[in-house]
Design a protein around this motif. Structure first.
Motif, mmCIF file in Angstrom:
data_model
loop_
_atom_site.group_PDB
_atom_site.id
_atom_site.type_symbol
_atom_site.label_atom_id
_atom_site.label_comp_id
_atom_site.label_asym_id
_atom_site.label_seq_id
_atom_site.Cartn_x
_atom_site.Cartn_y
_atom_site.Cartn_z
ATOM 1 N N TYR A 125 0.831 -1.203 0.000
ATOM 2 C CA TYR A 125 0.000 0.000 0.000
ATOM 3 C C TYR A 125 0.870 1.260 0.000
ATOM 4 O O TYR A 125 0.627 2.197 -0.759
ATOM 5 C CB TYR A 125 -0.930 0.010 1.218
ATOM 6 C CG TYR A 125 -1.660 1.304 1.382
ATOM 7 C CD1 TYR A 125 -2.801 1.586 0.636
ATOM 8 C CD2 TYR A 125 -1.199 2.279 2.268
ATOM 9 C CE1 TYR A 125 -3.457 2.794 0.772
ATOM 10 C CE2 TYR A 125 -1.852 3.488 2.401
ATOM 11 C CZ TYR A 125 -2.974 3.735 1.654
ATOM 12 O OH TYR A 125 -3.615 4.937 1.787
ATOM 13 N N ILE A 126 1.890 1.280 0.834
ATOM 14 C CA ILE A 126 2.775 2.455 0.912
ATOM 15 C C ILE A 126 3.484 2.677 -0.417
ATOM 16 O O ILE A 126 3.566 3.807 -0.909
ATOM 17 C CB ILE A 126 3.784 2.286 2.073
ATOM 18 C CG1 ILE A 126 3.048 2.381 3.407
ATOM 19 C CG2 ILE A 126 4.889 3.327 1.994
ATOM 20 C CD1 ILE A 126 3.896 1.984 4.604
ATOM 21 N N ALA A 127 3.998 1.596 -1.018
ATOM 22 C CA ALA A 127 4.708 1.730 -2.290
ATOM 23 C C ALA A 127 3.783 2.238 -3.395
ATOM 24 O O ALA A 127 4.144 3.146 -4.158
ATOM 25 C CB ALA A 127 5.317 0.393 -2.690
ATOM 26 N N LEU A 128 2.582 1.671 -3.490
ATOM 27 C CA LEU A 128 1.644 2.112 -4.522
ATOM 28 C C LEU A 128 1.172 3.542 -4.280
ATOM 29 O O LEU A 128 1.005 4.317 -5.228
ATOM 30 C CB LEU A 128 0.436 1.162 -4.579
ATOM 31 C CG LEU A 128 0.731 -0.235 -5.117
ATOM 32 C CD1 LEU A 128 -0.506 -1.116 -4.997
ATOM 33 C CD2 LEU A 128 1.198 -0.167 -6.552
ATOM 34 N N ASN A 129 0.977 3.907 -3.028
ATOM 35 C CA ASN A 129 0.557 5.266 -2.699
ATOM 36 C C ASN A 129 1.620 6.271 -3.102
ATOM 37 O O ASN A 129 1.318 7.324 -3.683
ATOM 38 C CB ASN A 129 0.256 5.371 -1.200
ATOM 39 C CG ASN A 129 -0.379 6.684 -0.831
ATOM 40 O OD1 ASN A 129 -1.056 7.313 -1.640
ATOM 41 N ND2 ASN A 129 -0.181 7.111 0.399
ATOM 42 N N ARG A 130 2.887 5.962 -2.837
ATOM 43 C CA ARG A 130 3.977 6.862 -3.237
ATOM 44 C C ARG A 130 4.052 6.998 -4.751
ATOM 45 O O ARG A 130 4.252 8.084 -5.281
ATOM 46 C CB ARG A 130 5.307 6.359 -2.686
ATOM 47 C CG ARG A 130 5.451 6.574 -1.208
ATOM 48 C CD ARG A 130 6.774 6.092 -0.693
ATOM 49 N NE ARG A 130 6.856 6.311 0.749
ATOM 50 C CZ ARG A 130 7.760 5.765 1.520
ATOM 51 N NH1 ARG A 130 8.682 4.976 1.010
ATOM 52 N NH2 ARG A 130 7.764 6.004 2.811
ATOM 53 N N LYS A 131 3.912 5.881 -5.460
ATOM 54 C CA LYS A 131 3.982 5.908 -6.922
ATOM 55 C C LYS A 131 2.836 6.748 -7.495
ATOM 56 O O LYS A 131 3.037 7.571 -8.400
ATOM 57 C CB LYS A 131 3.930 4.473 -7.467
ATOM 58 C CG LYS A 131 4.124 4.393 -8.942
ATOM 59 C CD LYS A 131 5.523 4.844 -9.321
ATOM 60 C CE LYS A 131 5.742 4.670 -10.806
ATOM 61 N NZ LYS A 131 6.964 5.267 -11.263
ATOM 62 N N MET A 132 1.631 6.555 -6.967
ATOM 63 C CA MET A 132 0.488 7.337 -7.447
ATOM 64 C C MET A 132 0.689 8.821 -7.166
ATOM 65 O O MET A 132 0.348 9.662 -7.993
ATOM 66 C CB MET A 132 -0.806 6.842 -6.796
ATOM 67 C CG MET A 132 -1.269 5.515 -7.352
ATOM 68 S SD MET A 132 -2.723 4.851 -6.533
ATOM 69 C CE MET A 132 -3.872 6.185 -6.655
ATOM 70 N N ARG A 133 1.246 9.148 -6.004
ATOM 71 C CA ARG A 133 1.493 10.554 -5.669
ATOM 72 C C ARG A 133 2.505 11.164 -6.624
ATOM 73 O O ARG A 133 2.355 12.302 -7.067
ATOM 74 C CB ARG A 133 1.973 10.673 -4.229
ATOM 75 C CG ARG A 133 2.097 12.135 -3.797
ATOM 76 C CD ARG A 133 2.416 12.265 -2.348
ATOM 77 N NE ARG A 133 1.324 11.706 -1.568
ATOM 78 C CZ ARG A 133 1.445 11.295 -0.319
ATOM 79 N NH1 ARG A 133 2.597 11.356 0.289
ATOM 80 N NH2 ARG A 133 0.416 10.823 0.323
ATOM 81 N N GLU A 134 3.562 10.413 -6.960
ATOM 82 C CA GLU A 134 4.558 10.909 -7.919
ATOM 83 C C GLU A 134 3.924 11.175 -9.282
ATOM 84 O O GLU A 134 4.180 12.204 -9.905
ATOM 85 C CB GLU A 134 5.686 9.886 -8.083
ATOM 86 C CG GLU A 134 6.614 9.786 -6.909
ATOM 87 C CD GLU A 134 7.604 8.642 -7.069
ATOM 88 O OE1 GLU A 134 7.712 8.083 -8.181
ATOM 89 O OE2 GLU A 134 8.275 8.306 -6.080
ATOM 90 N N ILE A 135 3.089 10.249 -9.737
ATOM 91 C CA ILE A 135 2.419 10.422 -11.024
ATOM 92 C C ILE A 135 1.511 11.643 -10.994
ATOM 93 O O ILE A 135 1.502 12.452 -11.922
ATOM 94 C CB ILE A 135 1.624 9.145 -11.394
ATOM 95 C CG1 ILE A 135 2.585 7.995 -11.675
ATOM 96 C CG2 ILE A 135 0.702 9.391 -12.576
ATOM 97 C CD1 ILE A 135 1.910 6.646 -11.785
ATOM 98 N N GLN A 136 0.755 11.799 -9.912
ATOM 99 C CA GLN A 136 -0.161 12.933 -9.795
ATOM 100 C C GLN A 136 0.606 14.255 -9.760
ATOM 101 O O GLN A 136 0.234 15.204 -10.441
ATOM 102 C CB GLN A 136 -1.000 12.789 -8.526
ATOM 103 C CG GLN A 136 -2.004 13.906 -8.340
ATOM 104 C CD GLN A 136 -2.756 13.784 -7.029
ATOM 105 O OE1 GLN A 136 -2.292 13.140 -6.093
ATOM 106 N NE2 GLN A 136 -3.899 14.405 -6.954
ATOM 107 N N GLU A 137 1.673 14.320 -8.974
ATOM 108 C CA GLU A 137 2.440 15.562 -8.874
ATOM 109 C C GLU A 137 3.085 15.927 -10.203
ATOM 110 O O GLU A 137 3.123 17.100 -10.580
ATOM 111 C CB GLU A 137 3.491 15.446 -7.777
ATOM 112 C CG GLU A 137 2.902 15.485 -6.388
ATOM 113 C CD GLU A 137 3.919 15.228 -5.298
ATOM 114 O OE1 GLU A 137 5.091 14.917 -5.617
ATOM 115 O OE2 GLU A 137 3.537 15.320 -4.122
ATOM 116 N N SER A 138 3.592 14.925 -10.928
ATOM 117 C CA SER A 138 4.217 15.237 -12.212
ATOM 118 C C SER A 138 3.186 15.721 -13.227
ATOM 119 O O SER A 138 3.460 16.624 -14.015
ATOM 120 C CB SER A 138 4.974 14.023 -12.759
ATOM 121 O OG SER A 138 4.081 12.992 -13.108
#
Length: 122
Positions: free
Chosen positions: A57-70
């Motif tokens: 969950y933590i790994a996927l949440n970080r990845k989604m946040r990176e995609i959203q911020e970019s």
């Protein structure tokens, strides 16, 4: 209001999660009491899966946040370029009225600072 609804939804989700967790682990603890070897393995397996699920969950949440911020940064850069290009105009264009110029400046500063708001909510 939205925050009241969000509070009720969060409370309901927490209560449901608590009930399901208690029901699952109560079953495992009962089994551990009657069949110690099998029950211990099941509880250990559940704990390992719990930790692995949390890490996933933590790994996927970080990845989604990176995609959203970019994607937000890319959209902001495109809007800033559009605003700057629209201010250039042609030499024969009449000057931009001060009221519109202030709006463009405010929008540009908002985009640069990263403070995005939905004007419909205001």
């Amino acid at each position: 209001p939205d925050y009241v609804v969000a509070g009720f939804v969060a409370f309901g989700a927490g209560a449901l999660l608590f009930a399901v967790t208690v029901e699952m682990y109560a079953h495992h603890l009962e089994k551990m009491k009657t069949h110690p070897e099998t029950g211990t393995r099941e509880v250990a397996f559940s704990c390992v899966c719990c930790v692995l699920g949390a890490l996933l969950y933590i790994a996927l949440n970080r990845k989604m946040r990176e995609i959203q911020e970019s994607s937000i940064e890319k959209a902001a850069e495109e809007q800033i370029v559009d605003i700057v290009d629209s201010d250039a105009g042609t030499p024969t264009d009449p000057p931009t009225p001060p009221r519109i110029q202030r709006r463009k400046t405010r929008a540009l500063l908002t985009l640069m600072s990263g403070e995005f708001t939905n004007e419909e909510e205001m």
